[in-house]
Scaffold this motif. Structure first.
Motif, PDB file in Angstrom:
ATOM      1  N   SER A 671       0.830  -1.209   0.000  1.00 39.99           N
ATOM      2  CA  SER A 671       0.000   0.000   0.000  1.00 39.99           C
ATOM      3  C   SER A 671       0.865   1.260   0.000  1.00 39.99           C
ATOM      4  CB  SER A 671      -0.931  -0.013   1.208  1.00 39.99           C
ATOM      5  OG  SER A 671      -0.198   0.051   2.415  1.00 39.99           O
ATOM      6  N   PHE A 672       1.991   1.282   0.729  1.00 39.72           N
ATOM      7  CA  PHE A 672       2.886   2.445   0.722  1.00 39.72           C
ATOM      8  C   PHE A 672       3.643   2.546  -0.603  1.00 39.72           C
ATOM      9  CE2 PHE A 672       2.277   1.867   5.288  1.00 39.72           C
ATOM     10  CZ  PHE A 672       2.089   3.172   5.703  1.00 39.72           C
ATOM     11  N   LEU A 673       4.089   1.422  -1.139  1.00 37.08           N
ATOM     12  CA  LEU A 673       4.820   1.454  -2.400  1.00 37.08           C
ATOM     13  C   LEU A 673       3.933   1.909  -3.560  1.00 37.08           C
ATOM     14  CD1 LEU A 673       6.994  -1.789  -2.163  1.00 37.08           C
ATOM     15  CD2 LEU A 673       7.641   0.578  -1.646  1.00 37.08           C
ATOM     16  N   SER A 674       2.658   1.606  -3.473  1.00 39.07           N
ATOM     17  CA  SER A 674       1.759   2.057  -4.535  1.00 39.07           C
ATOM     18  C   SER A 674       1.669   3.581  -4.565  1.00 39.07           C
ATOM     19  CB  SER A 674       0.376   1.441  -4.345  1.00 39.07           C
ATOM     20  OG  SER A 674      -0.201   1.896  -3.134  1.00 39.07           O
ATOM     21  N   ARG A 675       1.702   4.234  -3.382  1.00 33.92           N
ATOM     22  CA  ARG A 675       1.684   5.692  -3.354  1.00 33.92           C
ATOM     23  C   ARG A 675       2.998   6.265  -3.907  1.00 33.92           C
ATOM     24  NH1 ARG A 675      -3.166   7.437  -3.183  1.00 33.92           N
ATOM     25  NH2 ARG A 675      -2.306   9.466  -2.528  1.00 33.92           N
ATOM     26  N   LEU A 676       4.096   5.587  -3.599  1.00 31.31           N
ATOM     27  CA  LEU A 676       5.388   6.020  -4.123  1.00 31.31           C
ATOM     28  C   LEU A 676       5.441   5.844  -5.640  1.00 31.31           C
ATOM     29  CD1 LEU A 676       8.230   7.007  -3.392  1.00 31.31           C
ATOM     30  CD2 LEU A 676       8.899   4.611  -3.147  1.00 31.31           C
ATOM     31  N   GLN A 677       4.930   4.764  -6.119  1.00 33.12           N
ATOM     32  CA  GLN A 677       4.902   4.524  -7.561  1.00 33.12           C
ATOM     33  C   GLN A 677       4.026   5.555  -8.268  1.00 33.12           C
ATOM     34  OE1 GLN A 677       3.449   0.661  -8.535  1.00 33.12           O
ATOM     35  NE2 GLN A 677       4.228   0.717 -10.640  1.00 33.12           N
ATOM     36  N   LEU A 678       2.931   5.959  -7.639  1.00 32.35           N
ATOM     37  CA  LEU A 678       2.063   6.968  -8.233  1.00 32.35           C
ATOM     38  C   LEU A 678       2.777   8.322  -8.333  1.00 32.35           C
ATOM     39  CD1 LEU A 678      -0.719   7.814  -9.295  1.00 32.35           C
ATOM     40  CD2 LEU A 678      -1.408   8.240  -6.917  1.00 32.35           C
ATOM     41  N   ALA A 679       3.578   8.673  -7.309  1.00 32.05           N
ATOM     42  CA  ALA A 679       4.318   9.944  -7.358  1.00 32.05           C
ATOM     43  C   ALA A 679       5.350   9.932  -8.481  1.00 32.05           C
ATOM     44  CB  ALA A 679       4.989  10.193  -6.009  1.00 32.05           C
ATOM     45  N   VAL A 680       6.060   8.813  -8.691  1.00 29.77           N
ATOM     46  CA  VAL A 680       7.030   8.714  -9.780  1.00 29.77           C
ATOM     47  C   VAL A 680       6.331   8.827 -11.127  1.00 29.77           C
ATOM     48  CG1 VAL A 680       8.722   7.207 -10.867  1.00 29.77           C
ATOM     49  CG2 VAL A 680       8.636   7.390  -8.383  1.00 29.77           C
ATOM     50  N   THR A 681       5.176   8.220 -11.227  1.00 31.53           N
ATOM     51  CA  THR A 681       4.421   8.273 -12.471  1.00 31.53           C
ATOM     52  C   THR A 681       3.982   9.704 -12.780  1.00 31.53           C
ATOM     53  OG1 THR A 681       3.636   6.016 -12.074  1.00 31.53           O
ATOM     54  CG2 THR A 681       2.444   7.320 -13.699  1.00 31.53           C
ATOM     55  N   GLN A 682       3.597  10.456 -11.768  1.00 30.39           N
ATOM     56  CA  GLN A 682       3.198  11.852 -11.982  1.00 30.39           C
ATOM     57  C   GLN A 682       4.393  12.690 -12.467  1.00 30.39           C
ATOM     58  OE1 GLN A 682       1.552  13.051  -8.226  1.00 30.39           O
ATOM     59  NE2 GLN A 682      -0.505  12.210  -8.695  1.00 30.39           N
ATOM     60  N   SER A 683       5.570  12.455 -11.883  1.00 28.09           N
ATOM     61  CA  SER A 683       6.761  13.207 -12.325  1.00 28.09           C
ATOM     62  C   SER A 683       7.120  12.868 -13.765  1.00 28.09           C
ATOM     63  CB  SER A 683       7.946  12.897 -11.404  1.00 28.09           C
ATOM     64  OG  SER A 683       7.663  13.299 -10.073  1.00 28.09           O
ATOM     65  N   GLN A 684       7.026  11.589 -14.115  1.00 27.82           N
ATOM     66  CA  GLN A 684       7.289  11.212 -15.498  1.00 27.82           C
ATOM     67  C   GLN A 684       6.270  11.825 -16.459  1.00 27.82           C
ATOM     68  OE1 GLN A 684       7.468   6.965 -15.695  1.00 27.82           O
ATOM     69  NE2 GLN A 684       9.600   6.879 -15.008  1.00 27.82           N
ATOM     70  N   GLY A 685       5.035  11.979 -15.990  1.00 26.35           N
ATOM     71  CA  GLY A 685       4.016  12.583 -16.853  1.00 26.35           C
ATOM     72  C   GLY A 685       4.286  14.044 -17.138  1.00 26.35           C
ATOM     73  N   LEU A 686       5.049  14.727 -16.285  1.00 28.65           N
ATOM     74  CA  LEU A 686       5.386  16.118 -16.525  1.00 28.65           C
ATOM     75  C   LEU A 686       6.591  16.275 -17.452  1.00 28.65           C
ATOM     76  CD1 LEU A 686       4.963  17.573 -12.929  1.00 28.65           C
ATOM     77  CD2 LEU A 686       3.484  18.004 -14.898  1.00 28.65           C
ATOM     78  N   VAL A 687       7.550  15.305 -17.407  1.00 24.63           N
ATOM     79  CA  VAL A 687       8.818  15.477 -18.123  1.00 24.63           C
ATOM     80  C   VAL A 687       8.847  14.688 -19.421  1.00 24.63           C
ATOM     81  CG1 VAL A 687      11.325  15.162 -17.961  1.00 24.63           C
ATOM     82  CG2 VAL A 687      10.026  15.979 -15.987  1.00 24.63           C
TER      83      VAL A 687
END
Length: 803
Positions: A671-687
């Motif tokens: 459950s914690f890693l899923s939140r971390l993975q979502l944050a990385v995905t958001q950063s990739q979506g910007l760059v």
């Protein structure tokens, strides 16, 4: 001439017509049958004095007089106060006092059977004679009164009456029964029972009340008093009903014979005597020819002889005197033989005594054992009774607790769901604002219209021109940049809320606290408000009194199942990540009261093995882990250093309570890693969509683009630091593949190094290497583990562009 008046009804006698035999078959006989006495009163009857020409009709009239009960009653009435006067044997034509009846029987059988038929006829006729002369009538007999016994009443009488006694016919032989069957069946077999007597009394009472009955069943009152106006009673004495000996045997004794007066009367009497002699001869001849009667007489004689023989045999016979025999002489025993026999007898007795003593001791021990077993069984019975009563009370208490939990559990779930919804909404507000700030920075240092919202769904490129708000220097983006700079305490996480949102959050939390306080507002019993007073006391008593049953039923786990409600109530507004806007709650699990109480539950003085660890671990597994997992998926911010530190501390506490390889623990880490993975995905979506434009130089010099790039790099470096802190727990985890998007699949090192550093941090840092990118790359290189960084990536981070 004195003779009986044939017209007098009192003198009327029963007349029997007997078929006359032919004179050719007459044989002299010495029979003395009284039915043909020459001096019988029948000689005075006109029926007997008919001419001889009537003999051709084949019948002979035999007149028998029998006084009826009515006649006897009238005799008594005539002799008031004294004995009845004897009836004169002569008749002078006066009124007769007696009432008699006539019976006409056709002679077809022997005189003995004729007597039986006459007796039956007389008995049946006697029942129809009125009780007194006042009741006599020459009219037709009255119609019998309708019986009061209906079908239902007869069925009821049959049900309540006792069955008839068995017949005594078995005591007689077949010949006797063939002759006297009617008499034998009328003999009572036993004394009437009480039920039969009561039934007869009830029947008499009903007849008395209804006045019913006719014939032999007519009701006759037994009350003392006069039955009619004349003062005479209707009751009849037994001797009057049966009759005296003279009347019943008059035909045999000649009690009713009259003296013939006159020549004609003497002639008629002589003729009757001769005809009677002929009839007696015929009767004697018939009796001699009756083989059946002789057989019966022989059988009775034989039966009497057998009885006399049996009586004589049963009497004891006198035995003759016999002297006792004189014993023969024998030699005297010797002293040695007697001593040997005595020694043998003594040895036998001693052996028997030894055996008996051993048996006595054995029985004594057995009795002692039985007494001990009895005491043990009695104690066991008492313990079982105590156990039964205790478990009955315990069951009642648990049922009451279950009813209480069923009512409050729904309200508690609503509070928990509301708390999750509030924390999730707060995080979404912060996450959307942070993503919009990052999009503004990326748009500023790339010069491209970057969307300020994030979506996991891939969208097709739009052919429409972009909105004016998407341009880097639009008024909306400029306002957001100025607002961010004006917010106090803005950091990399930047999890503060605007004033309106903060006010709404505070109001919602106040409402939740009020609902939680009202959960026990209507509970007055302290046992239900505090589980230490009720639940813990009962389970400790169960463990101390019935340890075996407690262990077999896993009483500790049952305690956890009941205590879960109060633990959830205590953690309903739990703020595990110490978010400032949500209010402060206990920092660790050991600060909660349920943890303290359950930790002390299993400790005993005599038992070193404590079950407190088992109980606490079970509650952590069933309550803490599911609640922490829900909060992690709803409100955990992987960019916040504070929340990451607090989350790792809770994971460390939980790891002491459950196995690290258990599904529950792995689900919590995921459950914690899923939140971390979502944050990385958001950063990739910007760059990732603007990699080609990031490396191009800007046409105009703008110092604000440097600040925007450094802010974005600082936030990504913070994300790398927080992500690497989860490497301890997630090193062996394979992150689930969420479609074809960036950051899907692989381990935690792959997620951080290849997806976040190589695809997000390094391209932006290389584009502004001289204006802050080199410092950001050096910081990332210091953070990354040496074994996780590929050589090529290391050289790029070190600034060796040509490598």
């Amino acid at each position: 001439m004195m003779q009986s008046d044939p017209a007098d009804p009192a003198d009327a006698a029963p007349v029997v017509f007997i078929k006359k035999r032919s004179k050719g078959g007459v044989r002299p006989s010495a029979s003395s049958s009284s039915l043909r006495q020459p001096d019988s009163p029948a000689a005075a009857s006109p029926l007997a004095a008919q001419p001889d020409d009537e003999d051709d009709e084949g019948n002979v009239a035999v007149i028998r007089r029998k006084k009826t009960p009515a006649g006897r009653v009238k005799d008594r009435e005539g002799g008031a106060g004294g004995s009845p006067k004897p009836k004169s044997r002569l008749s002078f034509g006066g009124g007769a006092e007696d009432e008699e009846e006539e019976t006409f029987v056709k002679r077809t059988d022997s005189p003995r059977r004729l007597l039986n038929s006459i007796s039956s006829s007389s008995s049946s006729t006697r029942a129809d004679v009125p009780a007194s002369l006042d009741q006599a009538s020459i009219s037709a007999p009255p119609t019998p009164v309708k019986s009061i016994y209906s079908k239902e009443y007869l069925n009821q009488l049959k049900a309540t009456s006792t069955p008839p006694p068995p017949s005594r016919g078995g005591e007689f032989d077949e010949l006797t029964r063939s002759k006297f069957a009617r008499v034998i069946d009328d003999v009572p077999s036993e004394i009437p029972t009480t039920a039969a007597i009561n039934s007869a009394r009830e029947k008499r009472e009903r007849m008395r009340l209804d006045g019913g009955g006719s014939g032999s069943d007519a009701f006759i009152s037994l009350e003392v008093g006069m039955a009619n106006k004349s003062g005479q009673s209707r009751l009849m004495r037994e001797e009057d009903e049966i009759g005296d000996g003279d009347d019943d045997l008059a035909e045999f004794t000649g009690a009713q014979e009259t003296v013939p007066l006159g020549k004609k009367a003497n002639k008629e009497a002589a003729e009757r005597m001769r005809s009677g002699m002929v009839d007696m001869i015929q009767d004697a001849q018939e009796d001699a020819d009756d083989d059946e009667a002789q057989e019966w007489e022989l059988a009775q004689i034989k039966r009497g002889e057998q009885r006399r023989t049996g009586a004589s045999k049963s009497s004891p016979a006198k035995r003759a005197y016999r002297a006792a025999p004189i014993p023969s002489s024998s030699t005297l025993p010797s002293l040695a033989g007697v001593s040997a026999r005595l020694s043998t007898a003594l040895s036998t007795l001693q052996a028997s005594h030894t055996i008996d003593s051993a048996a006595l001791e054995h029985f004594a021990r057995e009795r002692a054992e039985l007494d001990a077993q009895e005491l043990e069984l009695r104690g066991e019975v008492e313990r079982m009774e105590l156990k039964n009563r205790w478990f009955g009370d315990f069951k009642t208490f648990i049922e009451e607790v279950a009813a209480f939990l069923d009512e409050k559990h729904v309200l508690l779930e609503k509070i928990e769901q509301s708390n999750l919804a509030i924390q999730k909404e707060r995080y979404e507000i912060v996450s959307r604002r942070r993503y919009a700030d990052d999009a503004d920075d990326v748009a500023l240092f790339t010069g491209l219209p970057v969307p300020p919202t994030f979506s996991l769904l891939p969208g097709s490129p739009s052919l429409d021109p972009p909105s004016p708000d998407l341009f880097p220097r639009s008024s909306l983006r400029t306002f957001r940049r100025s607002d961010r700079l004006s917010r106090p305490g803005a950091s990399d996480a930047d999890d503060t809320l605007a004033s309106p949102d903060a006010a709404d959050l505070a109001a919602a939390l106040a409402s939740l606290r009020a609902d939680l306080a009202a959960l026990f507002a209507d509970v007055k019993a302290d046992d239900f408000r505090d589980p230490n007073l009720g639940i813990r006391t009962k389970f400790e008593e169960w463990r101390d009194k019935f340890r075996d049953e407690y262990e077999n039923a896993y009483g500790g786990l049952a305690l956890v199942g009941v205590w879960e409600f109060w633990a959830r109530v205590e953690m309903a507004l739990w703020n595990p990540f110490e978010i400032a806007q949500l209010g402060k709650t206990p920092a660790g699990l050991d600060a909660y009261s349920w943890h303290t109480n359950l930790s002390a539950f299993g400790h005993t003085v005599d038992d070193d093995a404590s079950e407190s660890e088992t109980v606490v671990n079970a509650l952590v597994t069933s309550v803490v882990i599911p609640l922490l997992e829900k909060l992690a998926r709803a409100s955990f911010d992987p960019l916040s250093v504070t929340q990451t530190t607090r989350a790792l501390g809770l994971i460390d506490e939980v790891s002491y309570c459950v196995e690290k390889s258990s599904p529950r623990f792995e689900s919590l880490i995921q459950s914690f890693l899923s939140r971390l993975q979502l944050a990385v995905t958001q950063s990739q979506g910007l760059v990732a969509p603007h990699l080609a434009s990031i490396a191009l130089p800007q046409n105009a010099f703008d110092p604000s683009t440097f600040d925007a790039r450094n802010r974005f790099l600082a936030r990504q470096v913070a994300l790398v630091k927080n992500a690497l802190r989860w490497r301890r727990w997630a090193r062996n985890f394979r992150l689930p593949v969420a479609g074809e998007g960036a950051g899907a699949g692989g381990s935690i090192d792959d997620l951080v190094v290849r997806e976040l550093v190589a695809k997000v941090v390094l391209p932006v840092a290389e584009a502004g290497w001289a204006t802050g990118g080199q410092e950001a790359a050096r910081s990332v290189l210091e953070i990354l583990p040496q074994d996780a960084v590929p050589p090529a990536l290391r050289r790029r981070l070190e600034g060796q562009q040509g490598a």
